[in-house]
Design a protein around this motif. Structure first.
Motif, PDB file in Angstrom:
ATOM      1  N   PRO A 345       0.834  -1.206   0.000  1.00  8.65           N
ATOM      2  CA  PRO A 345       0.000   0.000   0.000  1.00  8.65           C
ATOM      3  C   PRO A 345       0.868   1.254   0.000  1.00  8.65           C
ATOM      4  CG  PRO A 345       0.052  -0.965   2.189  1.00  8.65           C
ATOM      5  CD  PRO A 345       0.751  -1.942   1.278  1.00  8.65           C
ATOM      6  N   ARG A 346       0.391   2.298  -0.670  1.00  8.79           N
ATOM      7  CA  ARG A 346       1.046   3.604  -0.732  1.00  8.79           C
ATOM      8  C   ARG A 346       2.337   3.605  -1.548  1.00  8.79           C
ATOM      9  NH1 ARG A 346       2.093   5.226   5.161  1.00  8.79           N
ATOM     10  NH2 ARG A 346       2.916   7.094   4.153  1.00  8.79           N
ATOM     11  N   VAL A 347       2.704   2.459  -2.134  1.00 11.85           N
ATOM     12  CA  VAL A 347       3.905   2.397  -2.963  1.00 11.85           C
ATOM     13  C   VAL A 347       3.490   2.366  -4.433  1.00 11.85           C
ATOM     14  CG1 VAL A 347       5.921   1.044  -3.621  1.00 11.85           C
ATOM     15  CG2 VAL A 347       5.303   1.268  -1.210  1.00 11.85           C
ATOM     16  N   LYS A 348       4.052   3.271  -5.216  1.00  6.98           N
ATOM     17  CA  LYS A 348       3.774   3.324  -6.651  1.00  6.98           C
ATOM     18  C   LYS A 348       5.054   3.069  -7.418  1.00  6.98           C
ATOM     19  CE  LYS A 348       2.025   6.301 -10.362  1.00  6.98           C
ATOM     20  NZ  LYS A 348       1.517   7.656 -10.712  1.00  6.98           N
ATOM     21  N   VAL A 349       5.040   2.030  -8.251  1.00  9.94           N
ATOM     22  CA  VAL A 349       6.198   1.709  -9.077  1.00  9.94           C
ATOM     23  C   VAL A 349       6.174   2.593 -10.316  1.00  9.94           C
ATOM     24  CG1 VAL A 349       7.352  -0.068 -10.441  1.00  9.94           C
ATOM     25  CG2 VAL A 349       6.332  -0.660  -8.236  1.00  9.94           C
ATOM     26  N   LEU A 350       7.276   3.289 -10.584  1.00 11.86           N
ATOM     27  CA  LEU A 350       7.358   4.199 -11.722  1.00 11.86           C
ATOM     28  C   LEU A 350       8.088   3.586 -12.910  1.00 11.86           C
ATOM     29  CD1 LEU A 350       8.242   7.505  -9.820  1.00 11.86           C
ATOM     30  CD2 LEU A 350       5.994   6.585 -10.398  1.00 11.86           C
ATOM     31  N   THR A 351       8.817   2.524 -12.690  1.00 10.78           N
ATOM     32  CA  THR A 351       9.490   1.814 -13.774  1.00 10.78           C
ATOM     33  C   THR A 351       8.447   1.116 -14.644  1.00 10.78           C
ATOM     34  OG1 THR A 351      11.466   1.481 -12.436  1.00 10.78           O
ATOM     35  CG2 THR A 351      11.155  -0.017 -14.293  1.00 10.78           C
ATOM     36  N   PRO A 352       8.615   1.106 -15.961  1.00 14.73           N
ATOM     37  CA  PRO A 352       7.646   0.414 -16.819  1.00 14.73           C
ATOM     38  C   PRO A 352       7.448  -1.038 -16.398  1.00 14.73           C
ATOM     39  CG  PRO A 352       9.118   1.727 -18.160  1.00 14.73           C
ATOM     40  CD  PRO A 352       9.663   1.775 -16.755  1.00 14.73           C
ATOM     41  N   THR A 353       6.224  -1.516 -16.495  1.00 20.44           N
ATOM     42  CA  THR A 353       5.939  -2.914 -16.156  1.00 20.44           C
ATOM     43  C   THR A 353       6.205  -3.850 -17.331  1.00 20.44           C
ATOM     44  OG1 THR A 353       3.601  -2.572 -16.711  1.00 20.44           O
ATOM     45  CG2 THR A 353       4.243  -2.290 -14.401  1.00 20.44           C
ATOM     46  N   ARG A 354       6.212  -3.330 -18.551  1.00 24.65           N
ATOM     47  CA  ARG A 354       6.508  -4.163 -19.719  1.00 24.65           C
ATOM     48  C   ARG A 354       7.943  -4.657 -19.644  1.00 24.65           C
ATOM     49  NH1 ARG A 354       4.225  -2.539 -25.594  1.00 24.65           N
ATOM     50  NH2 ARG A 354       6.140  -3.703 -26.061  1.00 24.65           N
ATOM     51  N   ALA A 355       8.122  -5.964 -19.828  1.00 24.18           N
ATOM     52  CA  ALA A 355       9.450  -6.563 -19.688  1.00 24.18           C
ATOM     53  C   ALA A 355      10.446  -6.020 -20.701  1.00 24.18           C
ATOM     54  CB  ALA A 355       9.346  -8.079 -19.819  1.00 24.18           C
ATOM     55  N   ASP A 356       9.975  -5.666 -21.917  1.00 22.69           N
ATOM     56  CA  ASP A 356      10.898  -5.182 -22.937  1.00 22.69           C
ATOM     57  C   ASP A 356      11.237  -3.706 -22.772  1.00 22.69           C
ATOM     58  OD1 ASP A 356       8.357  -4.296 -23.589  1.00 22.69           O
ATOM     59  OD2 ASP A 356       8.603  -4.581 -25.748  1.00 22.69           O
ATOM     60  N   MET A 357      10.682  -3.061 -21.748  1.00 22.21           N
ATOM     61  CA  MET A 357      10.955  -1.645 -21.525  1.00 22.21           C
ATOM     62  C   MET A 357      11.701  -1.393 -20.216  1.00 22.21           C
ATOM     63  SD  MET A 357       7.526   0.296 -22.894  1.00 22.21           S
ATOM     64  CE  MET A 357       8.330   1.899 -22.733  1.00 22.21           C
ATOM     65  N   ARG A 358      12.221  -2.432 -19.613  1.00 22.78           N
ATOM     66  CA  ARG A 358      12.979  -2.267 -18.370  1.00 22.78           C
ATOM     67  C   ARG A 358      14.063  -3.325 -18.302  1.00 22.78           C
ATOM     68  NH1 ARG A 358      10.862  -6.218 -14.935  1.00 22.78           N
ATOM     69  NH2 ARG A 358       8.791  -6.945 -15.526  1.00 22.78           N
ATOM     70  N   ALA A 359      14.975  -3.142 -17.352  1.00 24.07           N
ATOM     71  CA  ALA A 359      16.079  -4.092 -17.215  1.00 24.07           C
ATOM     72  C   ALA A 359      16.369  -4.333 -15.744  1.00 24.07           C
ATOM     73  CB  ALA A 359      17.313  -3.581 -17.961  1.00 24.07           C
ATOM     74  N   ALA A 360      17.400  -3.692 -15.187  1.00 28.45           N
ATOM     75  CA  ALA A 360      17.834  -4.020 -13.832  1.00 28.45           C
ATOM     76  C   ALA A 360      17.655  -2.866 -12.850  1.00 28.45           C
ATOM     77  CB  ALA A 360      19.303  -4.458 -13.859  1.00 28.45           C
ATOM     78  N   MET A 361      16.751  -1.949 -13.147  1.00 32.67           N
ATOM     79  CA  MET A 361      16.476  -0.835 -12.249  1.00 32.67           C
ATOM     80  C   MET A 361      14.992  -0.800 -11.918  1.00 32.67           C
ATOM     81  SD  MET A 361      18.886   1.906 -14.234  1.00 32.67           S
ATOM     82  CE  MET A 361      18.372   3.386 -13.400  1.00 32.67           C
ATOM     83  N   VAL A 362      14.692  -0.450 -10.683  1.00 33.63           N
ATOM     84  CA  VAL A 362      13.299  -0.309 -10.232  1.00 33.63           C
ATOM     85  C   VAL A 362      13.202   1.003  -9.454  1.00 33.63           C
ATOM     86  CG1 VAL A 362      11.423  -1.266  -8.867  1.00 33.63           C
ATOM     87  CG2 VAL A 362      12.979  -2.803 -10.101  1.00 33.63           C
ATOM     88  N   THR A 363      12.291   1.864  -9.895  1.00 34.98           N
ATOM     89  CA  THR A 363      12.072   3.147  -9.230  1.00 34.98           C
ATOM     90  C   THR A 363      10.659   3.185  -8.686  1.00 34.98           C
ATOM     91  OG1 THR A 363      13.646   4.267 -10.683  1.00 34.98           O
ATOM     92  CG2 THR A 363      12.055   5.654  -9.529  1.00 34.98           C
ATOM     93  N   PHE A 364      10.516   3.681  -7.472  1.00 33.47           N
ATOM     94  CA  PHE A 364       9.202   3.708  -6.819  1.00 33.47           C
ATOM     95  C   PHE A 364       9.066   4.970  -5.986  1.00 33.47           C
ATOM     96  CE2 PHE A 364      12.184   1.726  -3.972  1.00 33.47           C
ATOM     97  CZ  PHE A 364      11.900   2.298  -2.743  1.00 33.47           C
ATOM     98  N   ALA A 365       7.838   5.343  -5.713  1.00 33.72           N
ATOM     99  CA  ALA A 365       7.535   6.475  -4.830  1.00 33.72           C
ATOM    100  C   ALA A 365       6.617   5.987  -3.724  1.00 33.72           C
ATOM    101  CB  ALA A 365       6.870   7.597  -5.622  1.00 33.72           C
ATOM    102  N   VAL A 366       6.716   6.620  -2.566  1.00 32.91           N
ATOM    103  CA  VAL A 366       5.840   6.302  -1.436  1.00 32.91           C
ATOM    104  C   VAL A 366       4.931   7.502  -1.198  1.00 32.91           C
ATOM    105  CG1 VAL A 366       5.717   5.727   1.013  1.00 32.91           C
ATOM    106  CG2 VAL A 366       7.555   4.759  -0.400  1.00 32.91           C
ATOM    107  N   GLU A 367       3.649   7.254  -1.257  1.00 32.70           N
ATOM    108  CA  GLU A 367       2.664   8.320  -1.086  1.00 32.70           C
ATOM    109  C   GLU A 367       2.869   9.040   0.254  1.00 32.70           C
ATOM    110  OE1 GLU A 367      -2.187   8.776  -0.509  1.00 32.70           O
ATOM    111  OE2 GLU A 367      -1.322   6.890  -1.241  1.00 32.70           O
TER     112      GLU A 367
END
Length: 423
Positions: A345-367
């Motif tokens: 809850p309150r966590v929003k992932v900003l990295t694309p969810t499509r596998a072909d549009m991301r690699a080894a980074m994950v960016t998220f924000a906390v409301e």
């Protein structure tokens, strides 16, 4: 050429160095390297992790900012530095050997490669060297790193070029192509994209974009600071006109190492920003100046050759692990973390969810929490060294996952955030 052969060449190639005990010491491969375990096994990755010397209590998750160097790279940097100091030599005769290694790693020809201090310097060489005029337009994304955007903004201030930007589309590669195409006018001269964007880890469709820009007669420059060392690619297959990257991130090379690629057919279209003795194949003081062949004309003066040799060693280290294996390891970890964060809850992932549009980074924000607050909590409570992302007003945190990271590290991030968001 393997590592021991290269070290021997380092000592004997110029015919002036006597390595003595330093060579004997260096020819003993670091303990646990190269890994003897089955490739991709738990023991294999443990052997890889053993080559890094970060503090034991630190879980490092920020190769997107600054990557640690593994022992073979540190050893090569130390050895070559001492040799050059002992003999008071520049070591520039080592550049061509290193150039061949790095060019092969990137899928380029040696004459298309020059050594820089970082991606920012490479981006600046292109921004100034293309000889744009007032009113000429350059397109790049709003998520460009300052090292990718400021060189163009500087040209806008100095000579009046026009900067046009687009917001990256996290939903589809086609969306990004469409957003770029919508900005093209008869005054457009250059398109620049980040191969992988620094704020959210979005992978741009460079190959398709290269086809578009070539058909339009536009120059395509790629800021590859986040891709070299994270994912395998071939510059000739990508089709861009120029590409800049840093050694000090995912490659694990020393600070102040970088590479600029300029496609062979277009080298003469980039005027050198600085020139010196290494830039010219022939000159006289009556006005004659003939540039040396290839992109190396941008290497204008005395450099720290030891760092360049160590950059080549970093490429060799990754080749030993396997570049596809590195990319898959990062993808597996990122997939795990992304799925864990999506359930909080309150966590929003900003990295694309499509596998072909991301690699080894994950960016998220906390409301309701700033990037600094989330970053500080992860670091202070669990020694999870991530990176706050304030660019483009995102107020987010970025996790970079590399060869020394594990599923346990991802679980530590997710479980710490689960407690944090319940507080």
């Amino acid at each position: 050429m393997n590592r021991l052969q290269f070290i021997r060449r380092l000592g004997l190639g110029a015919g002036v160095f006597a390595l003595g005990s330093a060579r004997a010491e260096s020819e003993q491969a670091p303990s646990g390297w190269p890994p003897k375990a089955e490739a991709g096994s738990a023991a294999f990755w443990e052997a890889v992790r053993s080559q890094y010397v970060t503090d034991d209590d630190l879980i490092y998750l920020n190769c997107g900012g600054l990557g640690p160097s593994p022992r073979p790279v540190l050893d090569m940097l130390d050895l070559s530095s001492r040799i050059l100091q002992h003999r008071v030599e520049t070591g520039h005769f080592y550049f061509e050997e290193a150039r061949a290694v790095v060019a092969g790693f990137l899928g380029a020809q040696p004459e298309e490669i020059c050594f820089t201090r970082n991606a920012t310097e490479g981006n600046s060489i292109i921004a100034v060297g293309l000889g744009l005029r007032a009113g000429d337009e350059v397109i790049f994304e709003t998520h460009a790193h300052p090292g990718g955007s400021l060189p163009w903004l500087n040209r806008a201030r100095q000579i009046g070029i026009v900067v046009r930007t687009f917001e990256p589309d996290p939903a589809s590669p086609e969306g990004n192509l469409e957003r770029i195409a919508a900005l093209v006018t008869p005054r457009t001269r250059v398109v620049q994209v980040s191969h992988i964007t620094a704020p959210t880890g979005l992978v741009m469709p460079v190959k398709q974009l290269a086809e578009f820009t070539r058909a339009k007669g536009l120059w395509l420059h790629v800021d590859g600071a986040q891709s070299a060392g994270m994912i395998p690619f071939d510059l000739h297959a990508l089709g861009c006109d120029s590409f800049a990257t840093s050694g000090h991130k995912w490659l694990g090379a020393p600070r102040e190492t970088g590479v600029l690629y300029i496609r062979r057919e277009r080298v003469d279209e980039v005027a050198p920003l600085h020139v010196g003795a290494y830039s010219s194949g022939d000159f006289d003081l009556c006005g004659q100046l003939v540039y040396t062949q290839g992109a190396r004309r941008h290497e204008y003066g005395t450099r720290n050759a030891a760092s360049v040799v160590a950059l080549a060693e970093a490429a060799r280290f990754q080749n030993t692990i396997g570049r596809e294996r590195i990319a898959e390891h990062g993808r597996v970890l990122a997939d795990y973390l992304l799925a864990a964060l999506q359930g909080l809850p309150r966590v929003k992932v900003l990295t694309p969810t499509r596998a072909d549009m991301r690699a080894a980074m994950v960016t998220f924000a906390v409301e309701g929490r700033t990037a600094g607050a989330v970053f500080g909590h992860l670091m202070e409570t669990q020694r999870l060294r991530c990176r706050p992302v304030n660019e483009a007003g995102l107020e987010a945190v970025r996790v970079s996952l590399h060869v020394f990271n594990t599923l346990e590290h991802c679980e530590r991030v997710a479980s710490t955030l689960a407690r944090y968001t319940r507080a």
